[in-house]
Each structure stands twice: as structure tokens, then as C-alpha cells.
Design an enzyme around this catalytic site. Structure first.
Site, short mmCIF file in Angstrom:
data_model
loop_
_atom_site.label_atom_id
_atom_site.label_comp_id
_atom_site.label_asym_id
_atom_site.label_seq_id
_atom_site.Cartn_x
_atom_site.Cartn_y
_atom_site.Cartn_z
N TYR A 5 65.13 13.53 83.50
CA TYR A 5 65.96 12.65 84.33
C TYR A 5 67.23 12.23 83.57
O TYR A 5 68.33 12.26 84.10
CB TYR A 5 65.13 11.43 84.72
CG TYR A 5 65.85 10.35 85.47
CD1 TYR A 5 66.08 10.44 86.83
CD2 TYR A 5 66.26 9.17 84.81
CE1 TYR A 5 66.72 9.42 87.52
CE2 TYR A 5 66.89 8.16 85.51
CZ TYR A 5 67.12 8.28 86.85
OH TYR A 5 67.75 7.27 87.53
N VAL A 63 71.37 12.05 91.37
CA VAL A 63 70.11 12.56 90.83
C VAL A 63 68.90 11.94 91.54
O VAL A 63 67.90 12.61 91.77
CB VAL A 63 70.04 12.31 89.31
CG1 VAL A 63 68.66 12.66 88.76
CG2 VAL A 63 71.11 13.14 88.60
N GLU A 64 69.01 10.66 91.89
CA GLU A 64 67.88 9.99 92.53
C GLU A 64 67.59 10.54 93.93
O GLU A 64 66.45 10.78 94.29
CB GLU A 64 68.14 8.48 92.62
CG GLU A 64 68.00 7.74 91.30
CD GLU A 64 66.55 7.59 90.85
OE1 GLU A 64 65.64 7.89 91.65
OE2 GLU A 64 66.33 7.19 89.70
N SER A 65 68.62 10.73 94.73
CA SER A 65 68.39 11.05 96.15
C SER A 65 69.26 12.17 96.69
O SER A 65 69.07 12.58 97.84
CB SER A 65 68.63 9.81 97.01
OG SER A 65 70.01 9.44 96.99
#
Length: 312
Positions: free
Chosen positions: A285, A198-200
Site C-alpha cells: 500500500y 489507491v484506496e478506491s
């Protein structure tokens, strides 16, 4: 703020717009209906000048670009769609969809799209293309095939996948680094991989508008806090992110939602609001990661001194 080509500085954009507009002729169209200068429309909206299409809002521009991106498969329109999603113009900000359209534009030869794809915080594999991209005579399933994370595509990896329902991710070098280090930090591999996804989107060169960097999107202060010298070094980045997750798990007694809220918005905001902050980005998120990692509780180190800022 990232800018479109010839759209970075207001005065320069105004000059560019004026030079392209001539005597009120804002938009020059090819016979195909595609714009010869595809960003004049955005410039005209920014400076509230008329255009030949009669478009007066970013929502209308969104509808126009999406049709061009679908029917003409125009990479310029696909790039413009990525920009609209990235900036929240005419549509809610959605970095996954921004990454999806930048990836699509890059695939069709857009020169700027690759650089924007590297910088975006979104993951194209998590994007659900909007309804305007669905062709009436094409099954929806064929339109909604997810794009592979760019970092793994670039490596042309054809390795087996690791399945952790409902998550499927490449069992390549990033997975092996997480598998190598996560146990040392008492972090479940699947939890760390969900955060990275999810972050990158598994892109070690990812950089967000807030200057979060690398696979686990570490801010400069987090890098300093956990002794990360090079955030774009995958191993250093992963170790720094695992250190932070370990600290947060101990601090919030293994509560996954609070840990993720703190990872995204900072632990001070979690304390301030006595729970998940009322930030749409943070709430989204948490939901995105929960698609991959279903557990609500994670084991944590009871012996860690959470009063200390930096852990060994």
C-alpha cells in the site's frame, strides 16, 4: 467473503457441481474451447473432484482462464480471473488486477462483473496485466493500456487533467471537493488525491471485504470517530478521511510512511511494531501511494492535541 454465482454456500455449490458433472463429465466445452459453465472448474477444485481438462490446482486453472480471457476474450474467463486475484487462489492476492479483470468482463457484457467492480478495493488503472494476457503478435504497449477509474468513466467526464508528476488524475468533481476541503485540514491536495486513487480508484461506492467504505475507504469505527454519517456521500467521506490524515500527520510528526501504514493497518499496529508493520498488504500500500506522492515528509499541525481521539 464474496462468492461466485452458484458458489456462495458450500452445500449449494456441491449440489450445483454434482448436477453439472453427471457421471464424471465435469466440464462441457464448446467448439471454441470455452466452458459452457465456466465456473464448474472452480467448483471441481473446491471439492477435489476430477475434471475433463485434468486440471488439479488453482495455478493450472489460472493459466487456463487467462488463456481464455486473452484468446477468446471470454468475459466469463475474465470474471474468473478477477475472482482468482480477489481471493488469492493460484496467484497472490492483487485487488488492482482483480478490478482490472472485473472491468474487462463488465466491458464485454458480464452481468455480475459491475457489482464486483464496485465492491473491490482495487484500482484498475494501477494494474499491470499479467504476461499471460500478452498476445505474441500484439505489441505489449497495446495490451497494457490502463483502464480508467470506473467512477470517472461513468460520469463521461472529458475535462482537463491535473498533472503532479508522476500522478495524473481527472480534474472533475472529486478533485474539486479535495481542492475545496484539503487546505482547511492542512493536507496537500496531491497527497489526498494519491490516497483516494489507491484506496478506491475514485469510486465513491467502493466497499472492501473489511467493510471500508467510499472514496477514502473509511471503516465504520473511523466514520464514528470523525463524525461521518454517510460514507458514500463523497463530500462527507473526503472530510472524514482528511480529518483522519490530519490527526495521523500530527501524531506521527509528518512522517508519510508511518501515516500511510497507520491509515492502512491502524495506528496501534504501527506502535506495536515500532514502525511499518510487517504486513505485505500495508507495505505494498505504501509503495503504491509513493508512485503518486513522492514526499516522505508532510507539514502538520503542531498545536493539535493528539491525545484526543476526535479532532475538531
Amino acid at each position: 467473503m464474496w462468492c461466485l454465482p452458484a458458489f456462495c454456500h458450500a452445500e449449494q455449490a456441491k449440489l450445483d457441481a454434482q448436477s453439472q458433472m453427471g457421471q464424471g463429465n465435469v466440464l462441457r466445452q464448446k467448439n471454441s474451447g470455452a466452458l459452457s459453465n465456466p465456473y464448474i472448474l472452480l467448483v471441481s477444485l473446491a471439492f477435489r473432484t476430477p475434471n475433463d481438462l485434468g486440471i488439479t490446482t488453482y495455478q493450472q486453472a489460472y493459466d487456463y482462464y487467462c488463456q481464455q480471457a486473452r484468446d477468446a476474450e471470454d468475459p466469463n474467463a475474465q470474471f474468473a480471473m478477477g475472482w482468482l486475484y480477489s481471493m488469492g487462489k493460484g496467484v497472490d492476492t492483487n485487488h488492482d488486477l482483480a478490478a482490472f479483470f472485473f472491468s474487462l468482463a463488465e466491458k464485454h457484457g458480464h452481468r455480475e462483473a459491475g457489482a464486483w467492480l464496485v465492491k473491490t478495493a482495487g484500482n484498475p488503472a494501477l494494474a499491470n496485466p499479467p504476461a499471460c494476457m500478452e498476445k505474441p503478435d500484439v505489441p505489449v504497449e497495446s495490451v497494457k493500456e490502463p483502464v480508467q477509474p470506473v467512477a470517472e468513466v461513468a460520469k463521461n467526464e472529458k475535462e482537463e487533467t491535473h498533472n503532479s508528476a508522476p500522478m495524473t488524475y481527472p480534474k472533475g468533481p472529486i478533485y474539486r471537493l479535495v481542492q475545496k476541503h484539503a487546505p482547511s485540514y492542512d493536507i496537500e491536495v496531491d497527497f489526498a488525491m494519491a490516497v483516494i486513487a489507491v484506496e478506491s480508484g475514485f469510486n465513491p461506492n467502493a466497499r472492501s471485504p473489511k467493510n471500508a467504505q467510499g472514496l477514502m475507504q473509511l471503516l465504520p469505527e473511523t466514520q464514528a470517530r470523525f463524525s461521518v454519517k454517510d460514507a458514500y456521500n463523497p463530500e462527507q467521506n473526503i472530510k472524514g478521511g482528511l480529518s483522519y490524515l490530519r490527526w495521523l500527520l500530527a501524531y506521527f510528526k509528518g512522517d508519510i510512511e508511518l501515516v500511510l501504514a497507520a491509515y492502512n493497518a491502524g495506528e496501534n499496529n504501527v506502535l506495536k511494531y515500532r514502525g511499518i508493520p510487517p504486513f505485505p498488504e500495508t507495505q505494498n500500500y505504501i509503495k503504491r501511494i509513493s508512485q503518486y506522492y513522492k514526499k516522505k515528509q508532510h507539514d502538520y499541525r503542531h498545536d493539535l492535541d493528539t491525545k484526543r481521539t476526535v479532532l475538531p
